[in-house]
Design a protein around this motif. Sequence first.
Motif, mmCIF file in Angstrom:
data_model
loop_
_atom_site.group_PDB
_atom_site.id
_atom_site.type_symbol
_atom_site.label_atom_id
_atom_site.label_comp_id
_atom_site.label_asym_id
_atom_site.label_seq_id
_atom_site.Cartn_x
_atom_site.Cartn_y
_atom_site.Cartn_z
ATOM 1 N N PRO A 203 0.816 -37.685 11.728
ATOM 2 C CA PRO A 203 2.107 -36.725 11.592
ATOM 3 C C PRO A 203 2.242 -35.632 10.378
ATOM 4 O O PRO A 203 1.809 -36.178 9.306
ATOM 5 C CB PRO A 203 3.094 -37.969 11.601
ATOM 6 C CG PRO A 203 2.592 -38.939 12.501
ATOM 7 C CD PRO A 203 1.112 -38.981 11.882
ATOM 8 N N GLY A 204 2.360 -34.582 10.718
ATOM 9 C CA GLY A 204 2.561 -33.633 9.615
ATOM 10 C C GLY A 204 1.138 -33.130 8.940
ATOM 11 O O GLY A 204 1.058 -32.691 7.811
ATOM 12 N N GLU A 205 0.146 -33.494 9.646
ATOM 13 C CA GLU A 205 -1.320 -33.299 9.235
ATOM 14 C C GLU A 205 -2.139 -32.238 10.035
ATOM 15 O O GLU A 205 -1.772 -31.942 11.028
ATOM 16 C CB GLU A 205 -2.155 -34.635 8.804
ATOM 17 C CG GLU A 205 -1.498 -35.487 7.786
ATOM 18 C CD GLU A 205 -2.439 -36.931 7.743
ATOM 19 O OE1 GLU A 205 -2.064 -37.576 6.676
ATOM 20 O OE2 GLU A 205 -2.851 -37.207 8.809
ATOM 21 N N ALA A 206 -3.273 -31.531 9.392
ATOM 22 C CA ALA A 206 -4.114 -30.998 9.953
ATOM 23 C C ALA A 206 -5.379 -31.009 9.429
ATOM 24 O O ALA A 206 -5.814 -31.347 8.341
ATOM 25 C CB ALA A 206 -3.540 -29.438 9.825
ATOM 26 N N VAL A 207 -6.538 -30.844 10.284
ATOM 27 C CA VAL A 207 -7.771 -30.884 10.081
ATOM 28 C C VAL A 207 -8.290 -29.531 10.288
ATOM 29 O O VAL A 207 -7.834 -28.721 10.962
ATOM 30 C CB VAL A 207 -8.775 -31.777 11.040
ATOM 31 C CG1 VAL A 207 -10.071 -31.552 10.725
ATOM 32 C CG2 VAL A 207 -8.545 -33.267 10.920
ATOM 33 N N VAL A 208 -8.989 -28.887 9.124
ATOM 34 C CA VAL A 208 -9.207 -27.282 8.868
ATOM 35 C C VAL A 208 -11.095 -27.375 8.850
ATOM 36 O O VAL A 208 -11.537 -28.405 8.023
ATOM 37 C CB VAL A 208 -8.538 -26.857 7.760
ATOM 38 C CG1 VAL A 208 -9.215 -25.411 7.626
ATOM 39 C CG2 VAL A 208 -7.269 -26.730 8.041
ATOM 40 N N VAL B 267 -7.868 -23.777 11.675
ATOM 41 C CA VAL B 267 -7.174 -25.233 11.995
ATOM 42 C C VAL B 267 -7.948 -25.764 13.364
ATOM 43 O O VAL B 267 -8.122 -24.906 14.268
ATOM 44 C CB VAL B 267 -5.898 -25.062 12.244
ATOM 45 C CG1 VAL B 267 -5.357 -26.339 12.597
ATOM 46 C CG2 VAL B 267 -5.246 -24.480 10.965
ATOM 47 N N GLU B 268 -8.372 -26.819 13.262
ATOM 48 C CA GLU B 268 -9.092 -27.511 14.382
ATOM 49 C C GLU B 268 -8.098 -28.319 15.232
ATOM 50 O O GLU B 268 -8.367 -28.373 16.519
ATOM 51 C CB GLU B 268 -10.190 -28.544 13.754
ATOM 52 C CG GLU B 268 -11.120 -29.120 15.070
ATOM 53 C CD GLU B 268 -12.228 -29.890 14.459
ATOM 54 O OE1 GLU B 268 -13.249 -29.434 14.539
ATOM 55 O OE2 GLU B 268 -11.904 -30.845 13.992
ATOM 56 N N ALA B 269 -7.222 -29.181 14.572
ATOM 57 C CA ALA B 269 -6.527 -30.035 15.100
ATOM 58 C C ALA B 269 -5.325 -30.262 14.230
ATOM 59 O O ALA B 269 -5.445 -30.110 12.956
ATOM 60 C CB ALA B 269 -7.394 -31.393 15.485
ATOM 61 N N VAL B 270 -4.105 -30.690 14.679
ATOM 62 C CA VAL B 270 -2.894 -30.645 14.291
ATOM 63 C C VAL B 270 -2.292 -32.147 14.478
ATOM 64 O O VAL B 270 -2.622 -32.787 15.724
ATOM 65 C CB VAL B 270 -1.999 -29.663 14.066
ATOM 66 C CG1 VAL B 270 -2.510 -28.552 13.661
ATOM 67 C CG2 VAL B 270 -1.285 -29.582 15.672
ATOM 68 N N GLY B 271 -1.463 -32.884 13.605
ATOM 69 C CA GLY B 271 -0.927 -34.204 14.074
ATOM 70 C C GLY B 271 0.598 -33.825 14.763
ATOM 71 O O GLY B 271 1.148 -32.596 14.958
ATOM 72 N N GLU B 272 1.094 -34.931 15.040
ATOM 73 C CA GLU B 272 2.533 -34.954 15.619
ATOM 74 C C GLU B 272 3.336 -34.186 14.769
ATOM 75 O O GLU B 272 3.519 -34.234 13.568
ATOM 76 C CB GLU B 272 2.962 -36.439 15.665
ATOM 77 C CG GLU B 272 4.217 -36.680 16.388
ATOM 78 C CD GLU B 272 4.737 -38.207 16.693
ATOM 79 O OE1 GLU B 272 5.697 -38.040 16.776
ATOM 80 O OE2 GLU B 272 3.766 -38.749 16.482
ATOM 81 N N GLY B 273 4.332 -33.511 15.389
ATOM 82 C CA GLY B 273 5.405 -32.865 14.513
ATOM 83 C C GLY B 273 5.050 -31.509 13.923
ATOM 84 O O GLY B 273 5.799 -30.953 13.280
ATOM 85 N N VAL B 274 3.620 -31.003 13.987
ATOM 86 C CA VAL B 274 3.396 -29.768 13.337
ATOM 87 C C VAL B 274 3.865 -28.736 14.009
ATOM 88 O O VAL B 274 3.378 -28.550 15.328
ATOM 89 C CB VAL B 274 1.999 -29.906 12.902
ATOM 90 C CG1 VAL B 274 1.223 -28.459 12.430
ATOM 91 C CG2 VAL B 274 1.526 -31.004 11.801
ATOM 92 N N THR B 275 4.621 -27.833 13.797
ATOM 93 C CA THR B 275 4.883 -26.370 14.499
ATOM 94 C C THR B 275 4.413 -25.116 13.913
ATOM 95 O O THR B 275 4.329 -24.149 14.600
ATOM 96 C CB THR B 275 6.502 -26.339 14.846
ATOM 97 O OG1 THR B 275 6.897 -26.647 13.588
ATOM 98 C CG2 THR B 275 6.550 -27.737 15.610
ATOM 99 N N ASP B 276 4.148 -25.208 12.761
ATOM 100 C CA ASP B 276 3.925 -24.033 11.727
ATOM 101 C C ASP B 276 2.444 -23.315 11.914
ATOM 102 O O ASP B 276 2.417 -22.346 11.642
ATOM 103 C CB ASP B 276 4.178 -24.153 10.310
ATOM 104 C CG ASP B 276 5.865 -24.272 9.829
ATOM 105 O OD1 ASP B 276 6.619 -23.819 11.051
ATOM 106 O OD2 ASP B 276 5.999 -24.765 8.836
ATOM 107 N N VAL B 277 1.642 -24.281 12.325
ATOM 108 C CA VAL B 277 0.083 -23.849 12.621
ATOM 109 C C VAL B 277 -0.241 -24.547 13.883
ATOM 110 O O VAL B 277 0.302 -25.552 14.189
ATOM 111 C CB VAL B 277 -0.785 -24.123 11.282
ATOM 112 C CG1 VAL B 277 -0.321 -23.238 10.293
ATOM 113 C CG2 VAL B 277 -0.619 -25.547 11.117
ATOM 114 N N ALA B 278 -1.376 -24.132 14.272
ATOM 115 C CA ALA B 278 -1.791 -24.587 15.649
ATOM 116 C C ALA B 278 -3.222 -24.420 15.665
ATOM 117 O O ALA B 278 -3.915 -23.473 14.760
ATOM 118 C CB ALA B 278 -1.336 -24.058 16.816
ATOM 119 N N PRO B 279 -3.899 -25.274 16.466
ATOM 120 C CA PRO B 279 -5.633 -25.101 16.436
ATOM 121 C C PRO B 279 -6.017 -23.638 16.835
ATOM 122 O O PRO B 279 -5.306 -22.862 17.521
ATOM 123 C CB PRO B 279 -6.008 -25.807 17.428
ATOM 124 C CG PRO B 279 -4.915 -27.070 17.419
ATOM 125 C CD PRO B 279 -3.596 -26.058 17.183
#
Length: 366
Positions: free
Chosen positions: A29-34, A69-81
């Motif tokens: 939640p709230g995280e991203a893999v870049v 951005v490759e993947a995002v976790g739950e609740g992330v709305t500001d950026v997308a894969p």
Amino acid sequence: MPQQVQGIIARSKGAPVELVTVVVPDPGPGEAVVVVQACGVCHTDLHYREGGIGDDYPYLLGHEAAGVVEAVGEGVTDVAPGDYVILNWRAVCGECRACKRGRPWYCFDTHNATQKMTLEDGTELSPALGIGAFADKTLVAAGQCTKVDPAARPAAAGLLGCGVMAGLGAAINTGAVGRGDSVAVIGCGGVGAAAVAGARLAGASRVIAVDVDDRKLATARELGATHTINSRETDAVEGIQALTGGFGADVVIDAVGRPETYKQAFYGRDLAGTVVLVGVPTPEMTLELPLLDVFGRGGALKSSWYGDCLPSRDFPVLVDLYLQGRLPLDTFVSEEIGIGDIEAAFEKMAAGDVLRSVVILDGAAA
């Protein structure tokens, strides 16, 4: 599923960096893999290796980075894969007293990813400035990802993630340089050179670069300095005053962070002028000034932390200026290197041979 990628760590104080396998978990939640495309080699990375920031080894180094951005976790709305982003180390909380007062660039509770990247044996890594971008992929808080125009070259855009933003912001945000102002910048390494560029961008009529290295002064001229002073040959304060009608500059930026350079900045400014400290002092340094001089000269004495930037506000604007040809970010890229060349880049940086070496990673070909 967790992924295994290649990354550069500092395993112990002063030891040469190592290329190792890094385990990157799926974003929570709230995280991203870049996927990292490029990452600058900053003095801060060397400070981590040398134990100047802490002893939470092993460190996963690298932080001045751009990627996708490759993947995002739950609740992330500001950026997308698929979003092209610059990474930052100020993911603001939105809840602290600074954020609630409408000053999120002063956020007192910035945060990083909750999960940890690890070595293959499960040893937790401490990512430099919460980023750890000398790796093919990295896990960050989603708020550390700032979406920008993908037309910007990763090697140049990523430098806004730390040193270049610190210098630009010291002039534009902290120093509030305006049209027609006179500005002096003491110390013209990466941060100081960026302060020169920022002062020029803000419309300063006179931009005075001060350094002991003629190579750095030459680069400062490329970035917009109208005058230069080699302070090995000319007293910095006298030189600044001579170039400003005997008065001193409206804004003086100390990009070195030593007591002697701060005093040069203090006495090199005009009455009611502004001093901005953006160079980072070491813990043992102290400063002594006559209190009457502090009172009598008026003006403002400020420190600038990360250029008082708000990444979501500043990065897209600066990237647009770069794409318009108004901000010469490419000038800061002295060389593009591979991930195995970081130790050599540290040596070049220490010798003053480069503004920035930039590591180009596999993600740049994706």
